[in-house]
Design a protein around this motif. Structure first.
Motif, PDB file in Angstrom:
ATOM      1  N   GLY A  39       0.814  -1.215   0.000  1.00 19.22           N
ATOM      2  CA  GLY A  39       0.000   0.000   0.000  1.00 19.22           C
ATOM      3  C   GLY A  39       0.844   1.260   0.000  1.00 19.22           C
ATOM      4  O   GLY A  39       0.549   2.230  -0.713  1.00 19.22           O
ATOM      5  N   ILE A  40       1.920   1.248   0.782  1.00 24.24           N
ATOM      6  CA  ILE A  40       2.827   2.402   0.828  1.00 24.24           C
ATOM      7  C   ILE A  40       3.469   2.636  -0.534  1.00 24.24           C
ATOM      8  O   ILE A  40       3.552   3.775  -1.014  1.00 24.24           O
ATOM      9  CB  ILE A  40       3.910   2.177   1.915  1.00 24.24           C
ATOM     10  N   SER A  41       3.930   1.562  -1.177  1.00 26.30           N
ATOM     11  CA  SER A  41       4.594   1.692  -2.482  1.00 26.30           C
ATOM     12  C   SER A  41       3.646   2.242  -3.541  1.00 26.30           C
ATOM     13  O   SER A  41       4.016   3.106  -4.338  1.00 26.30           O
ATOM     14  CB  SER A  41       5.134   0.326  -2.924  1.00 26.30           C
ATOM     15  N   PHE A 146      10.757   9.088   1.200  1.00 31.85           N
ATOM     16  CA  PHE A 146      11.251   8.300   0.071  1.00 31.85           C
ATOM     17  C   PHE A 146      11.943   7.040   0.569  1.00 31.85           C
ATOM     18  O   PHE A 146      11.697   5.934   0.071  1.00 31.85           O
ATOM     19  CB  PHE A 146      12.216   9.130  -0.774  1.00 31.85           C
ATOM     20  N   PHE A 147      12.801   7.194   1.563  1.00 28.17           N
ATOM     21  CA  PHE A 147      13.521   6.048   2.111  1.00 28.17           C
ATOM     22  C   PHE A 147      12.557   5.022   2.687  1.00 28.17           C
ATOM     23  O   PHE A 147      12.693   3.807   2.440  1.00 28.17           O
ATOM     24  CB  PHE A 147      14.503   6.500   3.195  1.00 28.17           C
ATOM     25  N   SER A 148      11.572   5.472   3.446  1.00 31.02           N
ATOM     26  CA  SER A 148      10.646   4.536   4.081  1.00 31.02           C
ATOM     27  C   SER A 148       9.833   3.774   3.053  1.00 31.02           C
ATOM     28  O   SER A 148       9.620   2.557   3.176  1.00 31.02           O
ATOM     29  CB  SER A 148       9.722   5.277   5.052  1.00 31.02           C
ATOM     30  N   ALA A 149       9.389   4.470   1.982  1.00 30.25           N
ATOM     31  CA  ALA A 149       8.605   3.802   0.937  1.00 30.25           C
ATOM     32  C   ALA A 149       9.435   2.748   0.217  1.00 30.25           C
ATOM     33  O   ALA A 149       8.986   1.616  -0.011  1.00 30.25           O
ATOM     34  CB  ALA A 149       8.075   4.826  -0.067  1.00 30.25           C
ATOM     35  N   ILE A 234      -3.425   4.479   2.700  1.00 30.37           N
ATOM     36  CA  ILE A 234      -4.061   5.702   3.213  1.00 30.37           C
ATOM     37  C   ILE A 234      -3.115   6.464   4.133  1.00 30.37           C
ATOM     38  O   ILE A 234      -2.987   7.691   4.039  1.00 30.37           O
ATOM     39  CB  ILE A 234      -5.373   5.348   3.936  1.00 30.37           C
ATOM     40  N   SER A 235      -2.438   5.748   5.030  1.00 35.44           N
ATOM     41  CA  SER A 235      -1.537   6.410   5.989  1.00 35.44           C
ATOM     42  C   SER A 235      -0.412   7.143   5.275  1.00 35.44           C
ATOM     43  O   SER A 235      -0.105   8.303   5.573  1.00 35.44           O
ATOM     44  CB  SER A 235      -0.961   5.380   6.967  1.00 35.44           C
ATOM     45  N   TYR A 236       0.205   6.458   4.308  1.00 40.27           N
ATOM     46  CA  TYR A 236       1.319   7.085   3.592  1.00 40.27           C
ATOM     47  C   TYR A 236       0.822   8.217   2.704  1.00 40.27           C
ATOM     48  O   TYR A 236       1.507   9.236   2.551  1.00 40.27           O
ATOM     49  CB  TYR A 236       2.059   6.030   2.763  1.00 40.27           C
TER      50      TYR A 236
END
Length: 243
Positions: A39-41, A146-149, A234-236
């Motif tokens: 979902g984040i990606s 960016f790093f977290s994704a 949704i969170s990201y």
């Protein structure tokens, strides 16, 4: 922020080398974490990378003299679709190769297929390493996002590649992908490519991310979680929209 980008590049390297030890990634049916990562990606692609392609397209208007390049300047999203098709074709090729070897005790893709597969992912990683240092970040928070994704995306990719090429990925693949990150970062640290090359790489990356997320989320045997996927997305998305 070049030193921060280098720290994050090392973080990506460590993920490739040691993600196997993360308990969250050892669960089949797959853990909720990987659905959140998907979902984040997807949120990153649709709310950051694709809008960035629109900006590239506007900035390149009238700058490219070559006819074929002018066509790309006006149809940059075709390249994103091409990236998706490339990775889809690779996955299909790998599965076909493994089926041909199903008579073996442990069916595996042909050696040549493995190397094409892993080198393509190495190029993919190199682009991400380059973007880590050359992306136009608004502030430190944008780089952290960016790093977290990409970190959670790499974890999901590692899981998939390790399942597809168990021995070869552990012996060769993870090292090549880790090195590709540092090579991409190093190129970005010492030089900057033309905007049209940047737009092509970003478009191909966007398509590749979408396909790799869908590949991990859709198969029935993965038993992925729709709720976890939507939670990550949704969170990201909220974080991206607030920055």
């Amino acid at each position: 922020m070049i030193w921060l980008s280098f720290i994050f590049a090392v973080g990506f390297v460590l993920i490739h080398l040691f993600s196997k030890r993360l308990k969250l990634l050892k669960v089949l049916p797959r853990s909720r974490f990987l659905s959140i990562a998907g979902g984040i990606s997807v949120a990153y692609v649709f709310l950051h990378l694709l809008p960035e392609l629109g900006v590239f397209q506007d900035e390149l208007q009238g700058e490219l003299e070559n006819g074929s390049l002018r066509f790309l300047e006006n149809h940059i999203y075709l390249l994103a679709m091409t990236g998706l098709v490339i990775f889809y074709a690779l996955e299909h090729w790998v599965k076909t190769s493994k089926k041909k070897n199903r008579h073996l005790a442990e069916p595996k893709a042909a050696t040549g297929v493995f190397w094409v597969h892993i080198i393509t992912f190495a190029l993919y990683n190199g682009v991400i390493g380059y973007l880590l240092v050359r992306e136009d970040y608004q502030d430190m928070g944008s780089m952290v996002l960016f790093f977290s994704a990409m970190a959670v995306h790499f974890m999901a990719n590692d899981k998939g590649l390790r399942a597809t090429h168990p021995e070869d990925y552990e012996r060769y693949g993870r090292w090549l992908l880790a090195a590709a990150i540092l090579i991409g970062w190093g190129i970005g640290a010492v030089t900057e490519v033309h905007d049209w090359i940047m737009s092509v790489l970003t478009a191909l990356l966007a398509g590749g991310i979408i396909l790799n997320v869908l590949k991990e989320e859709l198969p029935e045997e993965r038993e992925s979680s729709l709720l976890a996927f939507c939670t990550g997305l949704i969170s990201y998305s909220v974080l991206l929209l607030l920055l």
